[in-house]
Structure formats: structure tokens, C-alpha cells
Write an enzyme that holds these catalytic residues in place. Structure first.
Site, PDB file in Angstrom:
ATOM      1  N   LYS A  83       0.841  -1.200   0.000  1.00  0.00           N
ATOM      2  CA  LYS A  83       0.000   0.000   0.000  1.00  0.00           C
ATOM      3  C   LYS A  83       0.880   1.255   0.000  1.00  0.00           C
ATOM      4  O   LYS A  83       0.651   2.205  -0.739  1.00  0.00           O
ATOM      5  CB  LYS A  83      -0.912   0.010   1.236  1.00  0.00           C
ATOM      6  CG  LYS A  83      -2.073  -0.976   1.134  1.00  0.00           C
ATOM      7  CD  LYS A  83      -2.787  -1.155   2.465  1.00  0.00           C
ATOM      8  CE  LYS A  83      -3.818  -2.264   2.372  1.00  0.00           C
ATOM      9  NZ  LYS A  83      -4.396  -2.677   3.644  1.00  0.00           N
ATOM     10  N   GLN A 134      -4.972  -1.330   9.656  1.00  0.00           N
ATOM     11  CA  GLN A 134      -4.904  -2.667   9.063  1.00  0.00           C
ATOM     12  C   GLN A 134      -5.556  -3.700   9.981  1.00  0.00           C
ATOM     13  O   GLN A 134      -5.308  -3.730  11.182  1.00  0.00           O
ATOM     14  CB  GLN A 134      -3.435  -3.032   8.784  1.00  0.00           C
ATOM     15  CG  GLN A 134      -3.216  -4.362   8.108  1.00  0.00           C
ATOM     16  CD  GLN A 134      -3.776  -4.414   6.687  1.00  0.00           C
ATOM     17  OE1 GLN A 134      -3.813  -3.410   5.981  1.00  0.00           O
ATOM     18  NE2 GLN A 134      -4.231  -5.580   6.269  1.00  0.00           N
ATOM     19  N   ASP A 185     -11.223   3.056   4.114  1.00  0.00           N
ATOM     20  CA  ASP A 185     -11.661   1.659   4.064  1.00  0.00           C
ATOM     21  C   ASP A 185     -13.175   1.559   3.906  1.00  0.00           C
ATOM     22  O   ASP A 185     -13.691   0.488   3.576  1.00  0.00           O
ATOM     23  CB  ASP A 185     -11.296   0.952   5.381  1.00  0.00           C
ATOM     24  CG  ASP A 185     -10.054   0.089   5.255  1.00  0.00           C
ATOM     25  OD1 ASP A 185      -9.811  -0.444   4.160  1.00  0.00           O
ATOM     26  OD2 ASP A 185      -9.346  -0.056   6.268  1.00  0.00           O
TER      27      ASP A 185
HETATM   28  N1  GUN Z   1      -7.326  -6.700   6.077  1.00  0.00           N
HETATM   29  C1  GUN Z   1      -7.742  -7.422   5.010  1.00  0.00           C
HETATM   30  N2  GUN Z   1      -8.397  -6.637   4.128  1.00  0.00           N
HETATM   31  C2  GUN Z   1      -8.401  -5.393   4.645  1.00  0.00           C
HETATM   32  C3  GUN Z   1      -8.912  -4.151   4.188  1.00  0.00           C
HETATM   33  O1  GUN Z   1      -9.515  -4.018   3.117  1.00  0.00           O
HETATM   34  N3  GUN Z   1      -8.696  -3.092   5.016  1.00  0.00           N
HETATM   35  C4  GUN Z   1      -8.051  -3.198   6.200  1.00  0.00           C
HETATM   36  N4  GUN Z   1      -7.918  -2.098   6.950  1.00  0.00           N
HETATM   37  N5  GUN Z   1      -7.563  -4.343   6.647  1.00  0.00           N
HETATM   38  C5  GUN Z   1      -7.734  -5.420   5.866  1.00  0.00           C
END
Ligand code: GUN
Length: 281
Positions: free
Chosen positions: A50, A94, A117
Site C-alpha cells: 500500500k 490494518q 476503508d
Molecule cells: N485486512 C484485510 N483486508 C483489509 C482491508 O480491506 N482493510 C483493512 N484495513 N484491513 C484489511
């Protein structure tokens, strides 16, 4: 006939190039903060990708790494600091979080205007009532894939396999907003194979390796595989038995190289959406 393979990697690269051009034309630099608690190896890999993708698109990305034993109150204080930081447009915490932290309490602490998100109850509600603002990145990526692959959703029978808050539920809401006839199937669904066979668009998001079999696929159906599972011999596979489904489907996404790359591209898009909205642009 063998299915057309939807190349998520190429489509995501095109989305990211377009986004980088948009960012280059802005009079400010959007900022993204990613918070990682603990040392989950998969999460560490996602967070690094990311960070790299954001910087490549011209977004100022920062990763805040906190120890696994961070108290919930301290994580919320960190989020509050980011809420109040004018240089931060997007905040992503996350998942999964360590078990002593209440995920919902942390999500609720994120400023909905910075919730890239789309997990905050305010953004969940906006999507549910048909007025989406910031939408979860993976289902948004699936909608972009369908659009780029010229799949028409209006009136189509769509089956979403899985009801998680990250993928299945928002996926169903997005498909409904795009005028599909949506069914949500899950672990308690009876006659799953029959439900799958009826679907013209099948989105698999259950996290079970190769669960969807070749003879579950309707002729020429479009199959989008959100699953990423590692088998005992270390191979990455989706929720769909890809080779078995190829002769039946009209189009299908591979794993890896399908939905995965689109998730990050959509996170970057959400960051720019949030940055522009915060400045009322
Ligand atoms: N863990 C797995 N997928 C995601 C996501 O789309 N966002 C976040 N914050 N954590 C994740």
C-alpha cells in the site's frame, strides 16, 4: 469455449496510471496514513505494498507501526491524532487487530471523512441507503473490474458468496445499486451449487480454497474470485477451482492477478476522493 480471463493486474495498473495523472494535476498532495498493530506477516506485506503504491501515485503515505500489546485507548489516541492532522486525508487501520482490541471501537474512532476503508458505520449506512461516499476497497475494485470487462450488471442475476463486512455485504449493496438482482449466499445456505448455477455473475468471497467447483458454474457466467488462500504446498489459490471452471464460464479472474491488485488501486482512489471532498473540490 474457454473463458476470457479478466486481467486484474493490467486493469489495476491502468487505474493507477490515470490516478497518478489526476494527482499530478492537483494543487496539493493527498496524504494517507496506514496504522499497523503487531507483526502479522501477511498484514506487513499488504501494508508495504500500500505504502509503495501510494507513493508511486504521488500520495504522501506514512505507516505507523505500533507494538502488538498496544492498549486500545492508545490506538484510539493515535487515530484521533490522525483525524486532527490536516496533512492526512485517508486513515487505514490494518485488520486483523490483536484480540484485546475491539475492532468496532477503533473503526468508530476514525473520522468518517477520512475513512478510506469505508468501514465506519456512517459510510456503511450511506452505502446501505444507496448514497455511497467512501466504499470498501475490495468490492469497489470488483465493480471496477466488471465495468472494465464490459460486464453489464443491470438486471443480471448476481450471487455474492460470503457475507463479511469487508467484502460480501458491501459487495451486495454495490451490485444492488448497479441494478443487479442480488442473492447473498453463506455457510448456512442450502443447495449452494444450485444457487451458484443460476448466477450470471458470481462473486466468491468465502476464504475456502477452491470451494466453487466447475459444475457449479452456469454457462457463460462471469466469475470474480476474491479469495486468496495458501494451500499446504504453499500455492496461492482462490475460492474457485479455476481450471475446472474455465470451460464453463464466460469470463473469470485469476488468483493471483485478479481482484487483489484492484483493492490497492481503489484504496488510492478513495484517498483522492477523501482529499477532494475534505477541500470541497
Ligand atoms: N485486512 C484485510 N483486508 C483489509 C482491508 O480491506 N482493510 C483493512 N484495513 N484491513 C484489511
Amino acid at each position: 469455449m474457454t473463458a476470457r480471463i479478466i486481467d486484474g493486474k493490467a486493469i489495476a495498473a491502468a487505474v493507477r496510471t490515470r490516478l497518478a495523472e489526476r494527482v499530478a494535476g492537483l494543487s496539493f498532495q493527498p496524504g494517507l496514513a496506514v496504522v499497523l498493530v503487531g507483526h502479522d506477516p501477511a498484514s506487513a506485506i499488504y501494508v508495504r505494498s500500500k505504502d509503495r503504491a501510494a507513493n508511486a501515485a504521488g500520495i504522501a503515505a506514512q505507516t505507523i507501526r505500533l507494538p502488538a500489546d498496544t492498549a486500545e485507548a492508545d490506538l484510539i489516541a493515535c487515530v484521533t491524532g490522525l483525524n486532527n492532522d490536516p496533512l492526512v486525508d485517508g486513515i487505514l487501520v490494518q485488520m486483523p487487530l490483536p484480540p484485546h482490541i475491539r475492532t468496532q471501537a477503533v473503526i468508530a474512532a476514525i473520522d468518517p471523512a477520512k475513512d478510506v476503508d469505508g468501514f465506519h458505520p456512517m459510510n456503511v449506512g450511506r452505502l446501505a441507503d444507496g448514497h455511497p461516499f467512501l466504499v470498501p476497497c475490495t468490492p469497489l475494485g470488483v465493480m471496477r473490474l466488471l465495468a472494465e470487462a464490459d460486464v453489464s450488471t443491470a438486471g443480471a442475476r448476481a450471487l455474492v458468496l460470503g457475507r463479511s463486512p469487508i467484502v460480501g455485504r458491501p459487495m451486495a449493496a454495490l451490485l444492488l445499486a448497479a441494478d443487479a438482482t442480488v442473492t447473498v449466499a453463506h455457510s448456512r445456505t442450502r443447495d449452494l451449487a444450485v444457487e451458484c448455477r443460476r448466477a450470471e455473475i458470481l462473486i466468491a468471497a468465502v476464504g475456502r480454497p477452491e470451494m466453487v467447483k466447475g459444475d457449479w458454474i452456469g454457462t457463460d457466467a462471469v466469475i470474480i474470485d476474491v479469495g486468496i488462500n495458501r494451500t499446504a504446498d504453499g500455492k496461492l489459490v482462490g475460492d474457485v477451482a479455476f481450471a475446472e471452471c474455465l470451460p464453463h464460464a464466460g469470463a473469470i479472474t485469476p488468483v493471483p492477478g485478479g481482484v487483489g491488485p484492484m483493492t490497492i488501486a481503489c484504496l488510492l482512489e478513495n484517498t483522492v476522493t477523501a482529499a477532494l471532498a475534505r477541500r470541497s473540490l
